[in-house]
Enzyme design. Structure first.
Site, PDB file in Angstrom:
ATOM      1  N   TYR A   1      36.167  34.654  36.752  1.00 50.93           N
ATOM      2  CA  TYR A   1      35.186  34.802  36.495  1.00 50.93           C
ATOM      3  C   TYR A   1      34.451  34.615  35.041  1.00 50.93           C
ATOM      4  O   TYR A   1      35.321  35.632  34.233  1.00 50.93           O
ATOM      5  CB  TYR A   1      34.636  36.264  37.473  1.00 50.93           C
ATOM      6  CG  TYR A   1      35.043  36.618  38.489  1.00 50.93           C
ATOM      7  CD1 TYR A   1      34.087  35.826  39.836  1.00 50.93           C
ATOM      8  CD2 TYR A   1      36.664  36.660  39.225  1.00 50.93           C
ATOM      9  CE1 TYR A   1      34.638  35.937  41.059  1.00 50.93           C
ATOM     10  CE2 TYR A   1      36.157  36.646  40.265  1.00 50.93           C
ATOM     11  CZ  TYR A   1      36.082  36.837  40.913  1.00 50.93           C
ATOM     12  OH  TYR A   1      36.457  36.470  42.995  1.00 50.93           O
TER      13      TYR A   1
ATOM     14  N   HIS B   1      30.290  33.480  42.487  1.00 53.88           N
ATOM     15  CA  HIS B   1      32.274  32.753  42.546  1.00 53.88           C
ATOM     16  C   HIS B   1      32.908  32.616  41.411  1.00 53.88           C
ATOM     17  O   HIS B   1      31.813  32.874  40.034  1.00 53.88           O
ATOM     18  CB  HIS B   1      31.353  31.489  43.567  1.00 53.88           C
ATOM     19  CG  HIS B   1      31.423  31.795  44.775  1.00 53.88           C
ATOM     20  ND1 HIS B   1      31.822  31.844  45.696  1.00 53.88           N
ATOM     21  CD2 HIS B   1      29.841  31.310  45.380  1.00 53.88           C
ATOM     22  CE1 HIS B   1      31.724  31.687  46.591  1.00 53.88           C
ATOM     23  NE2 HIS B   1      29.906  30.936  46.496  1.00 53.88           N
TER      24      HIS B   1
ATOM     25  N   LYS C   1      36.043  24.598  41.868  1.00 55.28           N
ATOM     26  CA  LYS C   1      36.268  24.835  40.855  1.00 55.28           C
ATOM     27  C   LYS C   1      36.910  24.525  39.650  1.00 55.28           C
ATOM     28  O   LYS C   1      37.308  23.542  39.999  1.00 55.28           O
ATOM     29  CB  LYS C   1      37.265  27.009  41.467  1.00 55.28           C
ATOM     30  CG  LYS C   1      36.356  27.326  41.903  1.00 55.28           C
ATOM     31  CD  LYS C   1      37.871  28.606  42.336  1.00 55.28           C
ATOM     32  CE  LYS C   1      37.380  29.167  43.053  1.00 55.28           C
ATOM     33  NZ  LYS C   1      35.466  29.860  43.540  1.00 55.28           N
TER      34      LYS C   1
END
Length: 339
Positions: free
Chosen positions: A274, A285, A316
């Protein structure tokens, strides 16, 4: 037009420079109207019918003779996408540093005479090992056994985030088999820094906090826990060998640059990270996944594709932490690319 192959270069006579270099960016001018082209460029000109043969060889024989089949697949694909490109050969137009690349791809609408490079492309087959230290600032063009192409952009990375640490001191902690347990100061560790997980479950608002050995070692070194940091590290080595030290080094740096690393097990990686963090209650997220590898690691293209595909599937980035025995780290980000 007939080409002549000599010393790894195909010589084209007549008005070749005007036809192929000046108008479409092929090859290397040699003076006058003659032109030298690389075998892969000659193969592309053969496939288009722009030249008739090279030493009597057609496309198939030229590819077999020069071993350029995979290069041809990539070259043709990029040409079909509207790019001009040059083989990354010394003394070739547009080539300053050919190391690590097979092609230099120019921005659409530009060619080797403009001096601008959009991509440095390296061609590999799906079974070809890829040393991790050969990547960075290069695009991998992986050709699978069906002849399909996947492009991966590889570049250096510098993780950073917004988390500000405010750690307690000397909290009572118990070292268990593969984790530590903390009963006091739980809210400050968990809510303020997203350390650990509630023993009673993530929705619990009370009870002890379980910490991974990485978290426990880090917090002990910061003086936040009253357990011996060396003892925690030794326990970590018993659990996963010297890999624990490399993962701890990465975990520590990620914390130091303001990010919050957590277990990446669910995503098949070492950490999910994060970068924008204030409290657990405002948690968004995670932005990227990290896999810890040694600086001499060698990728299998299939496994690299799995990592990048999975990271992309959960929105990601995939980042590799190249970590040596002394804890020095280089960061490599790999992502899918559509040229």
């Amino acid at each position: 037009m007939q080409g002549r192959l000599e010393d790894g270069v195909v010589h084209l006579p007549g008005d070749a420079r005007q036809r192929f270099y000046d108008s479409r960016g092929y090859g290397r001018p040699t003076g006058g109207n003659d032109l030298d082209v690389a075998p892969v460029e000659a193969a592309h000109l053969l496939s288009r019918g722009d030249i008739d043969s090279v030493d009597g060889m057609g496309l198939r024989d030229l590819l077999a003779h020069t071993g350029t089949t995979l290069d041809f697949v990539v070259y043709k694909d990029l040409r079909d996408r509207g790019f001009y490109l040059s083989p990354a050969r010394e003394d070739w137009p547009g080539v300053d540093d050919p190391a690590g690349a097979d092609f230099l791809v120019y921005p659409r609408g530009k060619g080797p005479w403009d001096g601008d490079v959009e991509y440095r492309v390296r061609v590999v087959g799906e079974r070809q090992p890829i040393p991790v230290n050969s990547l960075g600032d290069v695009v991998l063009a992986i050709v699978d056994e069906d002849g399909d192409l996947t492009y991966f952009d590889t570049e250096g990375d510098s993780p950073e985030g917004t988390a500000a640490e405010d750690l307690p001191a000397d909290l009572d902690a118990d070292l268990l088999s593969d984790r530590a347990l903390v009963s006091t100061g739980v809210d400050r560790l968990y809510q303020g820094g997203f350390f650990g997980q509630r023993l009673y479950g993530r929705n619990a608002d009370s009870g002890p906090l379980q910490l991974s050995l990485l978290e426990a070692a880090y917090l002990a070194r910061q003086g936040a826990l009253d357990i011996d940091a060396d003892e925690v590290v030794e326990r970590g080595r018993e659990v996963e060998g010297d890999r624990f030290d490399r993962r701890l080094a990465v975990y520590t740096v990620l914390r130091e640059v303001g990010t919050v690393p957590k277990s990446g097990f669910k995503f098949g990686s070492d950490f999910r990270v994060y970068t924008d963090f204030e409290t657990v209650d405002d948690l968004s997220h995670s932005e990227f996944l990290v896999r810890v590898v040694t600086p001499d690691h060698t990728f299998v293209p299939r496994n690299l594709s799995l990592d990048v595909r999975l990271a992309g599937g959960v929105r990601k980035r995939m980042v590799f932490a190249l970590t040596d025995a002394k804890g020095e780290i280089d960061w490599l980000s790999v992502s899918r690319l559509t040229p």
